[in-house]
Write an enzyme that holds these catalytic residues in place. Structure first.
Site, PDB file in Angstrom:
ATOM      1  N   ARG A 121       0.817  -1.337   0.010  1.00 44.33           N
ATOM      2  CA  ARG A 121       0.012   0.111  -0.159  1.00 44.33           C
ATOM      3  C   ARG A 121       0.863   1.149  -0.007  1.00 44.33           C
ATOM      4  NH1 ARG A 121      -2.822  -3.078   3.667  1.00 44.33           N
ATOM      5  NH2 ARG A 121      -4.913  -4.055   2.588  1.00 44.33           N
ATOM      6  N   LYS A 143       2.220  11.755 -10.749  1.00 43.46           N
ATOM      7  CA  LYS A 143       1.329  10.918 -11.281  1.00 43.46           C
ATOM      8  C   LYS A 143       2.075   9.486 -11.789  1.00 43.46           C
ATOM      9  CE  LYS A 143      -1.828  14.089 -13.938  1.00 43.46           C
ATOM     10  NZ  LYS A 143      -2.076  14.341 -15.366  1.00 43.46           N
ATOM     11  N   GLU A 185       8.276  19.846 -24.339  1.00 42.31           N
ATOM     12  CA  GLU A 185       7.527  20.076 -23.088  1.00 42.31           C
ATOM     13  C   GLU A 185       7.822  21.374 -22.458  1.00 42.31           C
ATOM     14  OE1 GLU A 185       4.974  18.264 -22.319  1.00 42.31           O
ATOM     15  OE2 GLU A 185       5.379  16.338 -23.287  1.00 42.31           O
ATOM     16  N   LYS A 247       5.995  23.479 -13.857  1.00 42.41           N
ATOM     17  CA  LYS A 247       5.416  22.097 -13.296  1.00 42.41           C
ATOM     18  C   LYS A 247       5.343  22.244 -11.716  1.00 42.41           C
ATOM     19  CE  LYS A 247       3.957  18.012 -13.665  1.00 42.41           C
ATOM     20  NZ  LYS A 247       4.002  16.794 -14.523  1.00 42.41           N
ATOM     21  N   GLU A 257      -5.440  17.629 -10.674  1.00 42.10           N
ATOM     22  CA  GLU A 257      -5.884  18.151 -11.988  1.00 42.10           C
ATOM     23  C   GLU A 257      -7.280  18.328 -11.920  1.00 42.10           C
ATOM     24  OE1 GLU A 257      -4.160  15.539 -15.024  1.00 42.10           O
ATOM     25  OE2 GLU A 257      -5.321  16.458 -16.504  1.00 42.10           O
ATOM     26  N   ARG A 261      -3.972  22.170 -13.496  1.00 42.33           N
ATOM     27  CA  ARG A 261      -2.963  21.427 -13.964  1.00 42.33           C
ATOM     28  C   ARG A 261      -3.403  20.711 -15.460  1.00 42.33           C
ATOM     29  NH1 ARG A 261      -0.220  16.185 -10.441  1.00 42.33           N
ATOM     30  NH2 ARG A 261       0.962  15.421 -12.236  1.00 42.33           N
ATOM     31  N   ASN A 265      -2.025  20.014 -20.281  1.00 46.57           N
ATOM     32  CA  ASN A 265      -2.202  19.200 -21.343  1.00 46.57           C
ATOM     33  C   ASN A 265      -2.091  20.073 -22.924  1.00 46.57           C
ATOM     34  OD1 ASN A 265      -2.860  16.880 -19.992  1.00 46.57           O
ATOM     35  ND2 ASN A 265      -4.573  17.829 -19.267  1.00 46.57           N
ATOM     36  N   HIS A 268      -1.642  18.566 -25.983  1.00 49.19           N
ATOM     37  CA  HIS A 268      -1.729  16.897 -25.832  1.00 49.19           C
ATOM     38  C   HIS A 268      -2.784  16.453 -26.414  1.00 49.19           C
ATOM     39  CE1 HIS A 268       2.024  17.451 -23.457  1.00 49.19           C
ATOM     40  NE2 HIS A 268       1.752  16.349 -23.231  1.00 49.19           N
ATOM     41  N   HIS A 272      -1.846  13.860 -28.797  1.00 57.21           N
ATOM     42  CA  HIS A 272      -2.091  12.312 -28.593  1.00 57.21           C
ATOM     43  C   HIS A 272      -2.796  11.882 -29.833  1.00 57.21           C
ATOM     44  CE1 HIS A 272      -1.896  12.576 -23.842  1.00 57.21           C
ATOM     45  NE2 HIS A 272      -0.847  12.274 -24.577  1.00 57.21           N
ATOM     46  N   HIS A 285       6.853  11.168 -28.421  1.00 56.30           N
ATOM     47  CA  HIS A 285       5.848  12.060 -27.660  1.00 56.30           C
ATOM     48  C   HIS A 285       6.048  13.305 -27.844  1.00 56.30           C
ATOM     49  CE1 HIS A 285       2.824  12.864 -24.926  1.00 56.30           C
ATOM     50  NE2 HIS A 285       3.655  13.623 -24.050  1.00 56.30           N
TER      51      HIS A 285
HETATM   52  P1  NAD Z   1      11.897   6.726 -21.918  1.00 58.12           P
HETATM   53  O1  NAD Z   1      11.717   6.517 -20.500  1.00 58.12           O
HETATM   54  O2  NAD Z   1      11.215   5.603 -22.572  1.00 58.12           O
HETATM   55  O3  NAD Z   1      13.248   7.334 -22.384  1.00 58.12           O
HETATM   56  C1  NAD Z   1      13.307   7.571 -23.743  1.00 58.12           C
HETATM   57  C2  NAD Z   1      14.823   6.490 -24.169  1.00 58.12           C
HETATM   58  O4  NAD Z   1      15.972   7.294 -23.579  1.00 58.12           O
HETATM   59  C3  NAD Z   1      14.691   5.024 -23.527  1.00 58.12           C
HETATM   60  O5  NAD Z   1      15.151   4.307 -24.627  1.00 58.12           O
HETATM   61  C4  NAD Z   1      15.696   5.068 -22.349  1.00 58.12           C
HETATM   62  O6  NAD Z   1      16.515   3.962 -22.424  1.00 58.12           O
HETATM   63  C5  NAD Z   1      16.707   6.339 -22.986  1.00 58.12           C
HETATM   64  N1  NAD Z   1      17.576   6.747 -21.905  1.00 58.12           N
HETATM   65  C6  NAD Z   1      16.898   7.376 -20.695  1.00 58.12           C
HETATM   66  N2  NAD Z   1      17.806   8.544 -20.191  1.00 58.12           N
HETATM   67  C7  NAD Z   1      19.031   8.425 -20.979  1.00 58.12           C
HETATM   68  C8  NAD Z   1      20.178   8.989 -20.858  1.00 58.12           C
HETATM   69  N3  NAD Z   1      20.392   9.700 -19.871  1.00 58.12           N
HETATM   70  N4  NAD Z   1      21.175   8.695 -21.821  1.00 58.12           N
HETATM   71  C9  NAD Z   1      20.923   7.863 -22.744  1.00 58.12           C
HETATM   72  N5  NAD Z   1      19.646   7.134 -22.886  1.00 58.12           N
HETATM   73  C10 NAD Z   1      18.590   7.397 -22.113  1.00 58.12           C
HETATM   74  O7  NAD Z   1      10.951   7.941 -22.544  1.00 58.12           O
HETATM   75  P2  NAD Z   1      10.588   9.364 -21.899  1.00 58.12           P
HETATM   76  O8  NAD Z   1      10.367  10.212 -23.110  1.00 58.12           O
HETATM   77  O9  NAD Z   1      11.509  10.015 -20.786  1.00 58.12           O
HETATM   78  O10 NAD Z   1       9.295   9.374 -21.230  1.00 58.12           O
HETATM   79  C11 NAD Z   1       8.090   8.936 -21.759  1.00 58.12           C
HETATM   80  C12 NAD Z   1       6.847   8.345 -20.892  1.00 58.12           C
HETATM   81  O11 NAD Z   1       6.782   9.284 -19.740  1.00 58.12           O
HETATM   82  C13 NAD Z   1       5.793   8.094 -21.474  1.00 58.12           C
HETATM   83  O12 NAD Z   1       5.373   6.815 -20.939  1.00 58.12           O
HETATM   84  C14 NAD Z   1       4.806   9.034 -20.771  1.00 58.12           C
HETATM   85  O13 NAD Z   1       3.460   8.447 -20.632  1.00 58.12           O
HETATM   86  C15 NAD Z   1       5.336   9.405 -19.510  1.00 58.12           C
HETATM   87  N6  NAD Z   1       4.984  10.845 -18.797  1.00 58.12           N
HETATM   88  C16 NAD Z   1       4.496  10.650 -17.716  1.00 58.12           C
HETATM   89  C17 NAD Z   1       4.276  11.855 -17.155  1.00 58.12           C
HETATM   90  C18 NAD Z   1       3.866  12.000 -15.724  1.00 58.12           C
HETATM   91  O14 NAD Z   1       3.070  13.115 -15.177  1.00 58.12           O
HETATM   92  N7  NAD Z   1       3.739  10.796 -15.137  1.00 58.12           N
HETATM   93  C19 NAD Z   1       4.127  13.012 -17.770  1.00 58.12           C
HETATM   94  C20 NAD Z   1       4.935  13.126 -19.074  1.00 58.12           C
HETATM   95  C21 NAD Z   1       5.205  11.852 -19.664  1.00 58.12           C
HETATM   96  N1  GLY Z   2       2.176  15.563 -17.776  1.00 55.97           N
HETATM   97  C1  GLY Z   2       0.824  16.112 -17.037  1.00 55.97           C
HETATM   98  C2  GLY Z   2       0.665  16.285 -15.865  1.00 55.97           C
HETATM   99  O1  GLY Z   2       1.533  15.655 -14.974  1.00 55.97           O
HETATM  100  O2  GLY Z   2      -0.241  16.685 -15.197  1.00 55.97           O
END
Ligand code: NAD
Ligand code: GLY
Length: 381
Positions: A121, A143, A185, A247, A257, A261, A265, A268, A272, A285
């Site tokens: 939990r 999130k 972003e 942020k 949100e 918040r 988006n 997005h 999306h 993305h």
């Molecule tokens: P990712 O985590 O897949 O990383 C992108 C690539 O870069 C991967 O292949 C990874 O292995 C590589 N990598 C990471 N750090 C590295 C480094 N320092 N050097 C070399 N390679 C490296 O993608 P991302 O763009 O970081 O994240 C995308 C994800 O984030 C999506 O799933 C999206 O839904 C999520 N997201 C979440 C929130 C949230 O608020 N929780 C907000 C925006 C996006």
């Molecule tokens: N990435 C959108 C949020 O964190 O609300």
């Protein structure tokens, strides 16, 4: 650089941004009173580059740490991988006082964050983002979650970390395309809330273009690909911190949100749709969000919220950072429209759009007629 402070009902914590800040982890864990075991989650690429040295550093500080690397990429945001993490954590005797360390991009942050939110939990979580996108977005705000076959991020939980350490030096190894995707972003944060940041980004783009023009002819062609945001410099750490602050400020007023918040988006809703229509994985993305921002700026213009100059200025900055703004050839407007209606932000059949009202300001609107969306799409080829 001073830490930023998240203060929400779900938890208060520092967000530390800057070169080399990962080295502060042992002392910061001690400062937080975390005396339990550490469970370091990363992905295959990140584990080798940063996970192994971090593990050695934590052990040298006398801390008990185990590590687990998931395959790199979005496909790891899956309940089957969460289940593997549960096996590892529960099988290894995880306790409530322990801490999960999420080292990597948004995929690792969301996945390990969700495992930390739900195992026993909820156990402690520290976010250690290594992509630009994760630093300015996913590692702040709590999130967490994974994808469902019917859609992205449909299973999840809010779980604020105890600390976020964004070591900007890790960005040196990030592939340029991933880095540029993160700049989308950053630009989004500037447009919705920080005109000064937008100007700093414009100045950075101008500087890089001047550098490129002064370069020797032999290197000019090599640099012909958009260079802004495709390379890393220490100066950028201040820009990143400023984008993270947007942020933090937004999350501080609206953790769950319900209002402000939603502005995050921006770009997005149509982004999306474009990402889904292209087939997940073909556009990054941030690339899809850049196209979405351009489309949504056009929509805001058609709705009378911004003028043509704002749309052009945003487009110029996105393109200077090597980001696309045109809807890819062959994409059907009606399909994009149908995809926007499946968006999570739809309420009572109406899309709640986060639309720019200028450079540095935005508002949520649910009074945008479908005909305007069609018109915005038509003009963006
Ligand atoms: P990712 O985590 O897949 O990383 C992108 C690539 O870069 C991967 O292949 C990874 O292995 C590589 N990598 C990471 N750090 C590295 C480094 N320092 N050097 C070399 N390679 C490296 O993608 P991302 O763009 O970081 O994240 C995308 C994800 O984030 C999506 O799933 C999206 O839904 C999520 N997201 C979440 C929130 C949230 O608020 N929780 C907000 C925006 C996006
Ligand atoms: N990435 C959108 C949020 O964190 O609300």
């Amino acid at each position: 650089m001073d830490p930023l402070m998240v203060r929400t009902p779900g938890g208060s914590y520092e967000v530390v941004v800057g070169p080399g800040v990962l080295a502060q982890l042992p002392e910061r864990l001690a400062g937080l009173g975390r005396r339990g075991a550490l469970w370091l989650v990363s992905d295959a690429a990140v584990h080798h580059a940063f996970g192994e040295p971090l593990e050695a550093q934590l052990r040298a500080a006398g801390l008990a740490v185990r590590s687990y690397a998931v395959p790199s990429g979005e496909s790891s945001k899956d309940l089957a991988v969460v289940s593997q993490l549960y096996d590892w954590l529960i099988g290894g005797g995880v306790e409530r006082r322990d801490t999960v360390l999420a080292l990597g991009g948004g995929v690792v942050g969301d996945l390990a964050g969700f495992a930390a939110a739900t195992v026993l939990r909820g156990v402690g979580l520290v976010q250690l983002p290594t992509t630009l996108l994760a630093m300015v977005d996913s590692a702040v705000g709590g999130k967490t979650g994974v994808n469902h076959p019917l859609g992205k991020n449909l299973i999840g939980a809010f779980h604020q970390p105890l600390l976020t350490l964004a070591d900007t030096e890790t960005l040196a190894t990030l592939p340029p395309r991933e880095l540029r995707s993160g700049w989308a972003e950053v630009i989004k944060h500037a447009v919705i809330r920080d005109a000064g940041l937008f100007e700093m980004l414009e100045a950075d783009a101008r500087r890089t273009t001047d550098d490129r023009q002064q370069a020797e002819p032999s290197v000019r062609s090599e640099r012909a690909a958009p260079a802004v945001g495709g390379r890393w410099s220490v100066v950028d750490a201040a820009l990143i911190r400023r984008a993270v602050k947007v942020k933090v400020d937004v999350v501080n007023v609206d953790e769950r949100e319900t209002g402000e918040r939603m502005l995050l988006n921006y770009g997005h809703t149509l982004g999306h749709a474009v990402e889904a229509a292209a087939g997940y994985g073909s556009l990054l993305h941030g690339e899809a969000v850049a196209i979405g921002m351009h489309l949504e700026a056009r929509l805001a213009q058609l709705h009378g919220l911004v003028d043509a100059a704002m749309v052009a200025r945003q487009r110029a900055l996105l393109e200077a950072y090597g980001l696309p703004t045109r809807v890819p050839d062959g994409m059907d407007d009606e399909e994009l429209l149908a995809l926007t209606l499946r968006d999570k932000k739809v309420r009572a059949g109406k899309v709640r759009w986060a639309l720019a009202t200028g450079i540095g300001s935005a508002a949520v609107r649910d009074d945008v007629p479908e005909s305007l969306v069609r018109e915005a799409l038509r003009g963006a080829r």
